[in-house]
Write a protein that holds these residues in place. Structure first.
Motif, short mmCIF file in Angstrom:
data_model
loop_
_atom_site.label_atom_id
_atom_site.label_comp_id
_atom_site.label_asym_id
_atom_site.label_seq_id
_atom_site.Cartn_x
_atom_site.Cartn_y
_atom_site.Cartn_z
N HIS A 117 42.17 -41.35 -99.27
CA HIS A 117 42.88 -41.11 -98.23
C HIS A 117 41.95 -40.49 -96.90
N HIS A 118 42.11 -41.20 -95.76
CA HIS A 118 41.43 -40.76 -94.56
C HIS A 118 41.98 -39.64 -93.96
N GLY A 119 43.21 -39.87 -93.60
CA GLY A 119 44.08 -38.49 -93.25
C GLY A 119 43.96 -38.31 -91.78
N GLY A 120 43.34 -39.17 -90.94
CA GLY A 120 43.25 -39.26 -89.51
C GLY A 120 41.85 -39.52 -89.20
N ILE A 121 41.69 -39.25 -87.71
CA ILE A 121 40.48 -39.66 -87.15
C ILE A 121 40.11 -38.68 -86.15
N ASP A 122 38.81 -38.27 -85.85
CA ASP A 122 38.35 -37.17 -84.87
C ASP A 122 37.11 -37.44 -84.34
N TYR A 123 36.80 -38.01 -83.22
CA TYR A 123 35.37 -38.08 -82.73
C TYR A 123 35.45 -37.97 -81.31
N GLY A 124 34.48 -37.21 -80.65
CA GLY A 124 34.34 -36.77 -79.25
C GLY A 124 35.12 -35.71 -78.70
N THR A 125 35.37 -35.30 -77.52
CA THR A 125 36.23 -34.33 -76.83
C THR A 125 37.37 -35.16 -75.86
N ILE A 126 38.42 -35.22 -76.35
CA ILE A 126 39.60 -35.87 -75.50
C ILE A 126 39.47 -34.76 -74.07
N ARG A 127 39.36 -35.67 -72.98
CA ARG A 127 39.36 -34.63 -71.52
C ARG A 127 40.60 -35.10 -70.70
N ALA A 128 41.26 -34.17 -70.12
CA ALA A 128 42.21 -34.46 -68.99
C ALA A 128 41.57 -34.55 -67.71
N GLY A 129 42.24 -35.38 -66.87
CA GLY A 129 41.87 -35.37 -65.42
C GLY A 129 40.69 -36.57 -65.41
N ARG A 130 40.64 -37.52 -66.34
CA ARG A 130 39.34 -38.43 -66.01
C ARG A 130 39.71 -39.59 -65.33
#
Length: 380
Positions: free
Chosen positions: A366-379
């Motif tokens: 079970h992977h249960g999700g994914i998470d890489y890098g930093t999500i940034r607002a205002g791009r």
């Protein structure tokens, strides 16, 4: 069926989206006979993966759980499961936010699978299932365990630090149990509501395969139970960006046409620091793509008895051979997991929950999700 007049969509020039088509897959889904088509799909996926990975990675990608819902075991593993088990199992819907630069160098944000649970419950299949569960004490108790609401799409967006104005595109792998009115907004009231809905993601367009939108506009009786009736009423069709076949949105992110589950099904493919990930609902667990390693009773036997490399999610087999080929396409592109190289980096868009109370129908891995890098607002 929906009363919306049929207006077949025209295809958007993908260059206007900062995207481009993928020549490696041109014509492979038309090859005959079917055995030759499978090998053509596999070979094209091998060729494309080399170029895809060399082009770069996405800036960031992160998933947020939306809700858990009941799903019949007989659909999830195409009747392969044997022995005593609960007839219903929990699947978790999750939203995936992807940030990338398109081919014109513009920063983009894609929201994949922004399911609104309230809308999904109105699909005829789930509506009838709910009515049945209300009448059966055991089923009602099972529902209380299975059904959980974690986040609405706007709440999930806020969790990763974004607002509606940050989103360029939203998309689903297909439009089963989705209500576009609740995502894109509508000029008319949804029955039972006092006012029209506004868009969740501001001016964002919904990316959708031409065949999928056309299906929603003119349903076949065999498709009807899985689509929300009237879900296009009052929706401005210009809010859809339609395309055909396979497209890559920018370095490290593509939407690959994976027909079979539905005619217009497509899969999200992203390249990350750990390699390539694929997300779709062709399966609900890694066991569907790698049945030879499954500990769910009957799934490995299904693989052995029929010599099949996959065990499809079979609630709607619009074309079971196409779905088989599409899952091979996905398997070929996905890289081995860095946590356990025996398993591929495939993240079901609706993933079987690893809840022990539903043993033995629990995911073997079970992977249960994914998470890489930093999500940034205002791009933008």
């Amino acid at each position: 069926m929906t009363d919306t007049p049929t207006t077949h969509p025209t295809t958007t020039d993908v260059r206007s989206l900062g995207a481009r088509t993928i020549p490696e897959f041109d014509g492979v889904h038309d090859i005959w006979p079917r055995g030759d088509r499978l090998e053509a799909v596999r070979s094209a996926a091998v060729a494309y993966k080399k170029r895809f990975t060399a082009q770069g990675q996405v800036t960031a990608v992160k998933s947020v759980d939306i809700a858990s819902a009941p799903y019949p075991v007989k659909y999830g593993f195409n009747t392969a499961v044997i022995g005593p088990h609960s007839p219903l199992i929990p699947i978790i819907n999750r939203m995936v936010v992807v940030q990338y630069d398109d081919w014109d160098g513009r920063p983009r944000t894609l929201v994949f699978e922004p399911t609104v649970p309230e809308g999904s419950a109105k699909a005829p299949f789930f509506d009838k299932l709910q009515r049945l569960m209300n009448k059966i004490p055991y089923a009602n108790r099972a529902e209380q365990v299975i059904v959980n609401y974690y986040n609405e799409p706007d709440e999930a967006l806020a969790q990763v630090g974004l607002g509606p104005e940050d989103v360029d595109f939203c998309a689903f792998d297909h439009l089963h149990v989705q209500d576009p009115r609740m995502i894109l907004g509508s000029s008319t009231n949804i029955p039972g509501e006092q006012a029209p809905r506004g868009p969740i993601f501001g001016k964002a367009k919904m990316l959708v395969n031409t065949r999928e939108l056309a299906t929603l506009q003119n349903l076949h009786p065999m498709q009807w139970a899985w689509y929300v009736e009237g879900s296009l009423e009052g929706v401005d069709l210009d809010k859809f960006a339609t395309f055909e076949g396979d497209i890559e949105l920018g370095p490290g992110v593509a939407l690959l046409w994976t027909p079979g589950h539905t005619d217009g099904n497509h899969s999200l493919v992203v390249n990350t620091p750990d390699g390539v990930w694929v997300s779709s609902e062709n399966g609900i667990a890694l066991d569907n793509w790698q049945p030879e390693q499954s500990r769910i009773p009957g799934v490995k036997l299904y693989h052995q008895q029929y010599g099949r490399e996959i065990c499809p999610n079979g609630n709607t087999l619009e074309d079971s051979l196409d779905q088989y080929d599409s899952m091979i396409k996905e398997k070929t592109l996905a890289d081995p997991s860095t946590e356990d190289p025996r398993w591929l980096q495939i993240l079901p868009s609706s993933e079987l929950a690893p809840w022990k109370r539903f043993w033995p129908v629990v995911p073997t891995h079970h992977h249960g999700g994914i998470d890489y890098g930093t999500i940034r607002a205002g791009r933008r």
